[in-house]
Design a protein around this motif. Structure first.
Motif, PDB file in Angstrom:
ATOM      1  N   GLY A  18      66.932  -0.495  47.583  1.00  0.00           N
ATOM      2  CA  GLY A  18      67.460   0.843  47.402  1.00  0.00           C
ATOM      3  C   GLY A  18      67.719   1.262  45.969  1.00  0.00           C
ATOM      4  N   ALA A  19      68.407   0.416  45.198  1.00  0.00           N
ATOM      5  CA  ALA A  19      68.734   0.787  43.827  1.00  0.00           C
ATOM      6  C   ALA A  19      67.489   0.890  42.958  1.00  0.00           C
ATOM      7  CB  ALA A  19      69.719  -0.216  43.237  1.00  0.00           C
ATOM      8  N   ALA A  20      66.443   0.157  43.306  1.00  0.00           N
ATOM      9  CA  ALA A  20      65.192   0.222  42.547  1.00  0.00           C
ATOM     10  C   ALA A  20      64.529   1.585  42.692  1.00  0.00           C
ATOM     11  CB  ALA A  20      64.241  -0.881  43.005  1.00  0.00           C
ATOM     12  N   LEU A  21      64.811   2.282  43.794  1.00  0.00           N
ATOM     13  CA  LEU A  21      64.236   3.609  44.004  1.00  0.00           C
ATOM     14  C   LEU A  21      64.685   4.575  42.918  1.00  0.00           C
ATOM     15  CD1 LEU A  21      64.810   4.034  47.845  1.00  0.00           C
ATOM     16  CD2 LEU A  21      62.653   3.521  46.703  1.00  0.00           C
TER      17      LEU A  21
ATOM     18  N   MET B 155      64.291   8.265  50.159  1.00  0.00           N
ATOM     19  CA  MET B 155      65.109   7.848  51.288  1.00  0.00           C
ATOM     20  C   MET B 155      65.511   6.386  51.109  1.00  0.00           C
ATOM     21  SD  MET B 155      64.149   8.083  55.357  1.00  0.00           S
ATOM     22  CE  MET B 155      62.592   7.202  55.120  1.00  0.00           C
ATOM     23  N   GLY B 156      66.818   6.133  51.036  1.00  0.00           N
ATOM     24  CA  GLY B 156      67.284   4.767  50.867  1.00  0.00           C
ATOM     25  C   GLY B 156      68.329   4.612  49.783  1.00  0.00           C
ATOM     26  N   LEU B 157      68.721   5.715  49.142  1.00  0.00           N
ATOM     27  CA  LEU B 157      69.884   5.684  48.264  1.00  0.00           C
ATOM     28  C   LEU B 157      71.121   5.653  49.156  1.00  0.00           C
ATOM     29  CD1 LEU B 157      68.836   8.452  45.687  1.00  0.00           C
ATOM     30  CD2 LEU B 157      68.336   6.006  45.622  1.00  0.00           C
ATOM     31  N   ASP B 158      72.282   5.409  48.546  1.00  0.00           N
ATOM     32  CA  ASP B 158      73.506   5.442  49.342  1.00  0.00           C
ATOM     33  C   ASP B 158      74.626   6.087  48.541  1.00  0.00           C
ATOM     34  OD1 ASP B 158      74.378   3.502  47.561  1.00  0.00           O
ATOM     35  OD2 ASP B 158      74.454   1.883  49.012  1.00  0.00           O
TER      36      ASP B 158
ATOM     37  N   MET C 294      84.242 -17.204  42.778  1.00  0.00           N
ATOM     38  CA  MET C 294      83.064 -17.238  43.651  1.00  0.00           C
ATOM     39  C   MET C 294      81.781 -17.619  42.933  1.00  0.00           C
ATOM     40  SD  MET C 294      83.294 -14.184  46.475  1.00  0.00           S
ATOM     41  CE  MET C 294      82.947 -12.885  45.295  1.00  0.00           C
ATOM     42  N   ALA C 295      81.799 -17.666  41.619  1.00  0.00           N
ATOM     43  CA  ALA C 295      80.572 -17.918  40.860  1.00  0.00           C
ATOM     44  C   ALA C 295      79.889 -19.212  41.290  1.00  0.00           C
ATOM     45  CB  ALA C 295      80.869 -17.939  39.369  1.00  0.00           C
ATOM     46  N   ASP C 296      80.686 -20.246  41.567  1.00  0.00           N
ATOM     47  CA  ASP C 296      80.112 -21.540  41.967  1.00  0.00           C
ATOM     48  C   ASP C 296      79.525 -21.507  43.375  1.00  0.00           C
ATOM     49  OD1 ASP C 296      80.799 -22.629  39.545  1.00  0.00           O
ATOM     50  OD2 ASP C 296      82.664 -23.527  40.269  1.00  0.00           O
ATOM     51  N   ASN C 297      79.913 -20.513  44.163  1.00  0.00           N
ATOM     52  CA  ASN C 297      79.389 -20.410  45.526  1.00  0.00           C
ATOM     53  C   ASN C 297      77.999 -19.786  45.569  1.00  0.00           C
ATOM     54  OD1 ASN C 297      82.615 -19.685  45.785  1.00  0.00           O
ATOM     55  ND2 ASN C 297      81.926 -21.113  47.360  1.00  0.00           N
ATOM     56  N   VAL C 298      77.650 -19.045  44.524  1.00  0.00           N
ATOM     57  CA  VAL C 298      76.397 -18.291  44.521  1.00  0.00           C
ATOM     58  C   VAL C 298      75.218 -19.221  44.226  1.00  0.00           C
ATOM     59  CG1 VAL C 298      75.098 -16.404  43.469  1.00  0.00           C
ATOM     60  CG2 VAL C 298      77.574 -16.189  43.804  1.00  0.00           C
ATOM     61  N   VAL C 299      74.363 -19.399  45.210  1.00  0.00           N
ATOM     62  CA  VAL C 299      73.173 -20.241  45.047  1.00  0.00           C
ATOM     63  C   VAL C 299      72.130 -19.523  44.212  1.00  0.00           C
ATOM     64  CG1 VAL C 299      71.267 -21.392  46.243  1.00  0.00           C
ATOM     65  CG2 VAL C 299      73.569 -21.411  47.227  1.00  0.00           C
ATOM     66  N   THR C 300      71.893 -18.270  44.552  1.00  0.00           N
ATOM     67  CA  THR C 300      70.919 -17.471  43.813  1.00  0.00           C
ATOM     68  C   THR C 300      71.207 -16.005  44.035  1.00  0.00           C
ATOM     69  OG1 THR C 300      68.546 -17.181  43.362  1.00  0.00           O
ATOM     70  CG2 THR C 300      69.203 -17.307  45.666  1.00  0.00           C
ATOM     71  N   VAL C 301      70.670 -15.194  43.144  1.00  0.00           N
ATOM     72  CA  VAL C 301      70.781 -13.740  43.226  1.00  0.00           C
ATOM     73  C   VAL C 301      69.365 -13.191  43.344  1.00  0.00           C
ATOM     74  CG1 VAL C 301      71.542 -11.627  42.077  1.00  0.00           C
ATOM     75  CG2 VAL C 301      72.882 -13.746  41.821  1.00  0.00           C
ATOM     76  N   THR C 302      69.082 -12.490  44.427  1.00  0.00           N
ATOM     77  CA  THR C 302      67.732 -11.966  44.658  1.00  0.00           C
ATOM     78  C   THR C 302      67.660 -10.480  44.284  1.00  0.00           C
ATOM     79  OG1 THR C 302      68.185 -11.322  46.946  1.00  0.00           O
ATOM     80  CG2 THR C 302      67.419 -13.584  46.547  1.00  0.00           C
ATOM     81  N   LYS C 303      66.447  -9.998  44.102  1.00  0.00           N
ATOM     82  CA  LYS C 303      66.269  -8.582  43.770  1.00  0.00           C
ATOM     83  C   LYS C 303      66.593  -7.672  44.938  1.00  0.00           C
ATOM     84  CE  LYS C 303      62.851  -8.889  40.054  1.00  0.00           C
ATOM     85  NZ  LYS C 303      61.504  -8.457  39.597  1.00  0.00           N
ATOM     86  N   GLY C 304      66.296  -8.145  46.148  1.00  0.00           N
ATOM     87  CA  GLY C 304      66.494  -7.288  47.310  1.00  0.00           C
ATOM     88  C   GLY C 304      67.032  -8.031  48.512  1.00  0.00           C
ATOM     89  N   TRP C 305      67.314  -7.259  49.571  1.00  0.00           N
ATOM     90  CA  TRP C 305      67.920  -7.808  50.773  1.00  0.00           C
ATOM     91  C   TRP C 305      66.973  -8.743  51.510  1.00  0.00           C
ATOM     92  CZ3 TRP C 305      66.290  -7.482  55.798  1.00  0.00           C
ATOM     93  CH2 TRP C 305      67.188  -7.944  56.777  1.00  0.00           C
TER      94      TRP C 305
ATOM     95  N   THR D 169      60.801   4.934  49.630  1.00  0.00           N
ATOM     96  CA  THR D 169      61.860   4.257  50.349  1.00  0.00           C
ATOM     97  C   THR D 169      61.841   2.779  49.986  1.00  0.00           C
ATOM     98  OG1 THR D 169      62.857   3.940  52.542  1.00  0.00           O
ATOM     99  CG2 THR D 169      60.451   3.860  52.419  1.00  0.00           C
ATOM    100  N   TYR D 170      62.617   1.956  50.681  1.00  0.00           N
ATOM    101  CA  TYR D 170      62.676   0.537  50.343  1.00  0.00           C
ATOM    102  C   TYR D 170      61.698  -0.269  51.196  1.00  0.00           C
ATOM    103  CZ  TYR D 170      66.316   1.319  53.887  1.00  0.00           C
ATOM    104  OH  TYR D 170      67.024   1.744  54.991  1.00  0.00           O
ATOM    105  N   ASP D 171      61.387  -1.469  50.711  1.00  0.00           N
ATOM    106  CA  ASP D 171      60.339  -2.285  51.325  1.00  0.00           C
ATOM    107  C   ASP D 171      60.579  -2.571  52.799  1.00  0.00           C
ATOM    108  OD1 ASP D 171      58.790  -2.427  49.055  1.00  0.00           O
ATOM    109  OD2 ASP D 171      59.625  -4.333  48.369  1.00  0.00           O
ATOM    110  N   SER D 172      61.822  -2.940  53.161  1.00  0.00           N
ATOM    111  CA  SER D 172      62.065  -3.323  54.549  1.00  0.00           C
ATOM    112  C   SER D 172      61.889  -2.143  55.498  1.00  0.00           C
ATOM    113  CB  SER D 172      63.468  -3.922  54.704  1.00  0.00           C
ATOM    114  OG  SER D 172      64.470  -2.989  54.349  1.00  0.00           O
TER     115      SER D 172
END
Length: 333
Positions: A69-72, A89-92, A190-201, A35-38
């Motif tokens: 989830g997608a890493a699963l 458990m954790g796909l969608d 929206m590209a300029d609005n994105v501060v960072t992109v993280t691997k997970g939630w 499942t996912y970390d959280s």
């Protein structure tokens, strides 16, 4: 099964005989669930789910957190038939088609009276909770009412990578479902609005709470955590007039499981009242089956989208590839 060796002496005999007899108790069966970390965190549903299931299964439930989830699915593809997992458990719904293409999952009967916005007919994957993606912010923020307004603003947002995160993939599908061929222009704005992109939630939400961004991609149900667990009503989910994309989280049993009956028992447990009552205030999502006590107080205050968006699972792979290219092109400029 374990066996014990005993040395028995026969009265009047000149030699002892060693023989095997079954142990008084069989080896405790183990069920491994990816499942996912959280989910497995101390504040997530994992500890309570583990305790409740082990109380009825007479087994050892081994919950393994593997990123988002997608890493699963990526992990499962890497391991293939050698995987130690019995259940994932954790796909969608955005990953169901890709998961089925692996040929690693088995049809598993699950009986439940689902309370979902759509009719559920899939016989491989069982839904256990659901929600709507949304941008969460502090209530004192003048939040945008749609993606176009967000792109025109100076607001800073944190989002998740669609290649490793189900919310990240959900955002791609959300923009595509709302704007179709206009999606590339929305992402460029929206590209300029994105501060960072993280691997997970978890990482993304943590950055938002630390003040690194004005808004974070999460769920309409996320403010319930702050309201119920922290008695803090300062968070809200922005209501977008294009509609909000729906996420239905699912679990499925692997065809190569050594304990298929136990895997099926777990899937049915996850839609039982015992499990469904745990999820709203630990996973902070809507339960797939309304528990006897109903939804917790505070859920009635949440943003309710006027329009729900969801792409059929079998149409996702083709759209996902195009949407991912559009996203990468916009953020790489």
């Amino acid at each position: 099964m374990k066996y014990l060796t005993f040395a028995a002496a026969t009265l009047g005999a000149t030699a002892a005989t060693t023989f095997l007899v079954p142990s008084a108790t069989a080896q405790t069966p183990e069920l491994t669930v990816y499942t996912y970390d959280s989910f497995v965190s101390d504040w997530g549903p994992g500890p309570q789910i583990e305790k409740a299931f082990e109380a009825v299964c007479e087994c050892d439930l081994n919950l393994v957190g593997l990123g988002d989830g997608a890493a699963l699915l990526a992990r499962l593809k890497l391991e293939g038939e050698r995987s130690d997992a019995d259940v994932v458990m954790g796909l969608d719904t955005s990953l169901i088609a890709a998961a089925k293409e692996t040929g690693l999952f088995a049809e598993t009967p699950v009986s439940a009276d689902y309370d979902l916005p759509i009719e559920w007919t899939d016989t491989v994957f069982a839904p256990y909770d659901w929600g709507y993606f949304a941008f969460v912010h502090n209530k004192d923020l003048d939040a945008p009412a749609n993606f176009k307004a967000l792109g025109e603003s100076d607001l800073k947002i944190v989002i998740q990578d669609p290649r490793s995160s189900t919310p990240g993939l959900g955002l791609l599908m959300w923009v595509k479902a709302a704007y179709g061929d206009e999606a590339p222009a929305i992402w460029e704005a929206m590209a300029d609005n994105v501060v960072t992109v993280t691997k997970g939630w978890s990482e993304a939400y943590g950055l938002f709470l630390e003040g690194e961004a004005d808004m974070v991609l999460s769920y309409t149900t996320s403010p319930a955590y702050h309201l119920i667990a922290e008695e803090d009503d300062s968070k809200a989910a922005a209501a977008f007039d294009e509609g909000h994309y729906m996420q239905i989280e699912v679990a499925g049993a692997l065809a190569g499981s050594d304990t298929p009956e136990l895997a099926a028992e777990f899937l049915n447990f996850m839609v039982s009242d015992a499990a469904q009552a745990i999820l709203p205030t630990t996973n902070w999502m809507y339960p797939a089956v309304i528990p006897e006590g109903g939804l917790p107080a505070g859920f009635e205050t949440l943003t309710t989208p006027e329009k729900a968006l969801l792409t059929p699972a079998d149409e996702v792979p083709a759209i996902r590839a195009e949407a991912l290219d559009e996203w990468l092109n916009a953020l790489s400029q």
